[in-house]
Write an enzyme that holds these catalytic residues in place. Structure first.
Site, short mmCIF file in Angstrom:
data_model
loop_
_atom_site.label_atom_id
_atom_site.label_comp_id
_atom_site.label_asym_id
_atom_site.label_seq_id
_atom_site.Cartn_x
_atom_site.Cartn_y
_atom_site.Cartn_z
CG HIS A 156 -0.87 -0.66 -7.66
ND1 HIS A 156 -0.89 -0.13 -8.97
CD2 HIS A 156 -2.00 -0.64 -7.65
CE1 HIS A 156 -0.88 -1.73 -9.23
NE2 HIS A 156 -1.86 -2.01 -8.66
CB CYS A 198 3.66 3.46 -10.35
SG CYS A 198 3.73 2.10 -11.32
#
Lengths: 345, 519
Positions: A156, A198
């Site tokens: 992440h 991301c």
């Protein structure tokens, strides 16, 4: 049916023949002068719902291993053990596809850094070579000036950082500085950097060292999405970008003539839902002319020895330095360990 | 008036209070904050490091020309000096003199070169490192003859050009040395192992089918005698640890094809398959140099290597991988297969291993030169002048590498201001700089062993400095955090303190701070 089988046989024979014959790069390829290949594959996130990240990294691990990079030259960092997670309905397996077709955990996965060993500090130490002196060989990146390194990160991330273990993060500046230190120490020839998180492209924006080709699953401000759920396992099992990368790598074999630019355009926006970012200004060669096997495959130069020395007289070593030859003692233990019990009578 | 006194006292209290705030926050606090968030950096000899010129190193080498008459000696010396004028990496110190009558006569009398070599060794000191003798000897079949000692024989004046070629491509090797000094790796550097003081050598005997054949081979003893004698000669350069192991049941699929060869059917294996064998052996045991003897199963013997269909003629199928090690494939004969007992041909196996080891450790192949004869090796020991060449190579390599490491470390520390430089790292850098200087001085003097010693220390220290674990502290306190964390905390407190400064100064100067109200 018989005819069909025969055609199949002929085709497979031809295929086999072409595999066995010499590998020659076509004219249009730039020749690379690397002498060995390494891969650093990192999954940075913990917890069951991040199952897909482990599946991502293990799938890439399988692919590079299949394409020829030996285990001793793959550094695999996995921060959580999904195969043994109590919530895993199929213990000791990790699947990267619905219908549970391919178990990427398999029986020969060599994880070099696992659990809480996957930290920012260890990652940067690994890259820069500043490991504690007692670190075993399998946990070191023993690259040299002729090494091509594939770096794959998944986890992440946000704008300018990648989270490790839910507790710390590496910033893009730190990563860029680490790569610069590698370059200064001549620890690589070329690097291919892939990141699937991301806002992934923010991680390579600060790179400033030469010979790095970088690609990311999403641009700044975009999320990277997962591909599909396996309802039996109950979580998302692979990310979109990695899914399409694998689909592409599936058709790559050690003698493939596919190029890096094909790899870079592997996931169009219609498939990924995020825009794949590429940074090529640091890379000297034209990705159109770089075979994909320069990073995913392995070179291992071999020199045939034709000039043995004809030794006339068997030598005898003059000084014998600390030769330790311990005579091995082997015997069966008694069936009942009576010798351990004091005679109580 | 008491009202005024009271007011004054109150004001004094207020002023002292704000003075104490100023004292704590500005006089103590600010310097403390600055000091504690400062990155600790030892002063480094940046000027010295930046002044390093890695392309200017050279090694002085002594050459003694001994000829039958003064004129020949002078002419040969002159020719050699002229030929080596252009290379800046080796500076030759040439002495020339007439052979002593005694030696001259003996040299003319003995028939055999080896004997002549012994005579020369008795007359002059050939054990000295970095001194090479060029001696005239009339009875030669070729122009030039070179054996294992630091001596080359030449026939007469006409041999001069051959002699120069032999000196340049076999003995002194300026091109190879330039490769060690240059930034980009040359072919030899791609093959040889990097200079390391300690090397682990592991010899593996792979016996895939122990149930079918008994193998007679005392691996530890053979390793000790053959490889041990070889590495003892290199004790100036490396310390070795020798180990051996047996591996059973690790079968490798060679994908051999049966072909009818010159002496019956053979099994052909493509060279392209061999890297996979290395991969298989890789996981089995550690070592910086790996030697593997693979005893082939009887159903693929005799095995022959081929490269794209052309048969490779070699006394034994063997190959090496640069910076990794070597593999020898052992073919048991048909009789041995049927008998079920294989006696390993030790001399051949070890001869092949030594040939591979020489290349891995940096002794290059000697390309044949017409009219020059190089006595082939018949023992495990390297030629003495090869050792000198190796010492020169490793010295240059390590000095250059140490200086490059220091240079890039200095550059890096300049580029990334957050890296902590501890006293320890500073000490390593200092010692590397000193040793590099000394190595350079010894190189110029021509004392090879001392030069190598210093070069190694310099390189080790530079390497340690570069890879010192404490250099990683940068991760946890970059500059932006210094401001980002403390400024939001301190600024709101600092405002009133700074604003009160004016009043405070006025008050200390004795001026009225608050205008007195007139009743």
């Amino acid at each position: 049916m018989v005819l069909y089988c025969q055609i199949f046989l002929i085709v497979s024979y031809l295929l086999h023949f072409s595999l066995g014959s010499a590998v020659e790069l076509p004219e249009q390829f730039h020749k690379s002068n690397h002498t060995n290949n390494w891969a650093v594959l990192v999954d940075t996130s913990r917890f069951w719902f991040n199952y897909r990240h482990v599946a991502n990294v293990l799938s890439i691990y399988r692919s590079v291993k299949r394409l020829g990079i030996p285990d001793s030259q793959i550094i695999l960092m996995i921060s959580d053990d999904m195969a043994c997670n109590p919530r895993n309905p199929r213990p000791a397996t990790i699947f990267n596809n619905a219908h549970e077709q391919i178990n990427v955990y398999g029986d020969d996965v060599e994880v070099d850094y696992r659990g809480y060993e996957v930290s920012v500090e260890n990652f940067v130490r690994l890259l820069t070579g500043r490991v504690p002196p007692d670190t075993p060989k399998s946990k070191r990146l023993l690259t040299d000036e002729g090494s091509n390194i594939l770096i794959y990160l998944t986890g992440h991330g946000g704008d300018g950082f990648l989270k490790f273990q839910d507790s710390e993060e590496i910033t893009s500046q730190e990563l860029a500085d680490a790569l610069e230190q590698m370059w200064q120490k001549r620890r690589y020839n070329e690097i291919f950097f892939i990141i699937d998180t991301c806002q992934a492209s923010s991680m390579y924006e600060k790179f400033y060292s030469p010979n790095i080709l970088a690609t990311a699953s999403s641009l700044v401000g975009e999320d990277s999405l997962s591909h599909h759920v396996d309802s039996a396992i109950g979580v998302y099992i692979i990310d979109r970008y990695t899914y399409y990368v694998l689909e592409f790598l599936e058709n790559v074999h050690p003698n493939s003539k596919k190029t890096m630019s094909e790899f870079l355009s592997v996931c169009p926006k219609s498939a990924c839902l995020s825009t794949v970012g590429v940074r090529r200004d640091l890379f000297k060669r034209d990705p159109n002319k770089v075979p994909i096997t320069d990073f995913f495959g392995s070179v291992r130069p071999v020199i045939i020895t034709t000039d043995p020395i004809y030794i006339k007289h068997a030598p005898k070593r003059k000084k014998t330095l600390n030769v330790t030859r311990v005579p091995e003692k082997r015997e069966y233990l008694p069936q009942f360990p009576m010798h351990l019990v004091k005679n109580t009578i | 008036m008491p009202k005024l006194d009271k007011k004054r006292a109150e004001e004094a209290n207020r002023m002292w209070a704000s003075a104490s705030f100023v004292g704590v926050l500005i006089i103590i606090g600010l310097p403390l904050w600055w000091k504690t968030t400062e990155v600790y950096r030892v002063a480094l000899p940046y000027d010295e490091i930046n002044a390093f010129d890695t392309d200017s190193h050279f090694i002085t080498t002594e050459l003694v020309v001994l000829a039958n008459d003064e004129k020949t000696a002078a002419k040969i010396a002159e020719d050699i000096a002229k030929a080596f004028e252009q290379t800046d990496i080796i500076k030759l110190k040439i002495r020339h003199q007439k052979l002593s009558d005694n030696l001259h006569q003996t040299l003319d009398m003995v028939a055999d070169e080896q004997e002549a070599l012994e005579e020369v060794a008795a007359a002059v000191d050939v054990t000295k490192h970095n001194t090479f003798h060029v001696v005239q000897r009339r009875h030669l079949f070729q122009d030039v003859w070179i054996g294992g000692d630091r001596v080359a024989f030449f026939r007469d004046l006409k041999a001069s050009s051959t002699l120069i070629r032999a000196l340049s491509s076999w003995v002194l090797q300026p091109l190879l040395l330039e490769g060690a000094r240059s930034l980009a790796a040359d072919d030899a550097r791609r093959v040889r192992l990097p200079s390391e003081q300690h090397l682990d050598l592991l010899m593996t005997v792979v016996h895939p089918r122990p149930q079918n054949m008994k193998v007679v081979f005392d691996a530890p003893a053979v390793l000790e005698d053959y490889i041990g004698s070889f590495v003892d000669e290199l004790s100036y350069l490396h310390n070795f640890t020798l180990k051996s192991q047996w591996l059973h049941l690790t079968e490798f699929d060679f994908q051999a094809k049966q072909v009818l060869g010159p002496s019956g059917p053979e099994w052909w294996v493509s060279v392209d398959r061999l890297p996979l064998l290395l991969t298989q052996l890789d996981g089995r045991g550690l070592g910086t140099i790996r030697l593997a003897a693979y005893i082939l199963p009887c159903d693929v013997t005799p095995l022959v290597l081929h490269d794209r269909g052309s048969r490779i003629d070699a006394p034994v199928p063997a190959f090496m991988s640069p910076k990794w090690g070597g593999v020898v494939l052992l073919n048991p004969s048909r009789e041995e297969c049927s008998k079920g007992q294989y006696v390993v041909p030790v001399n051949m196996l070890m001869g092949t291993f030594i040939s591979q080891l020489r290349k891995l450790l940096g002794i290059t192949d000697k390309v044949p030169i017409p009219e020059a004869y190089l006595l082939p090796l018949d023992s495990v020991s390297p030629r003495h002048w090869e050792l000198d060449s190796l010492l020169r190579l490793r010295t240059l390599e390590q000095v250059t590498s140490a200086q490059r490491s220091l240079k890039s470390l200095a550059k890096l520390l300049g580029e990334i201001p957050n890296i902590v430089i501890t006293d320890k790292v500073g000490g390593y850098i200092q010692s590397a700089v000193e040793h590099a200087h000394e190595a350079r001085v010894y190189c110029e003097l021509g004392s090879l062993v001392e030069a190598h010693e210093n070069a190694r220390s310099a390189n080790d220290a530079a390497e340690t400095a570069f890879t010192e674990p404490s250099l990683l502290a940068l991760l946890y306190f970059p500059d932006d955090q210094k401001y980002a964390i403390y400024i939001p905390l301190f600024l709101p407190i600092m405002f009133p303190v700074i604003l009160s400064l004016k009043n405070l100064i006025l008050w200390f100067k004795g001026k009225p701070v608050v205008k007195e109200k007139t009743d």
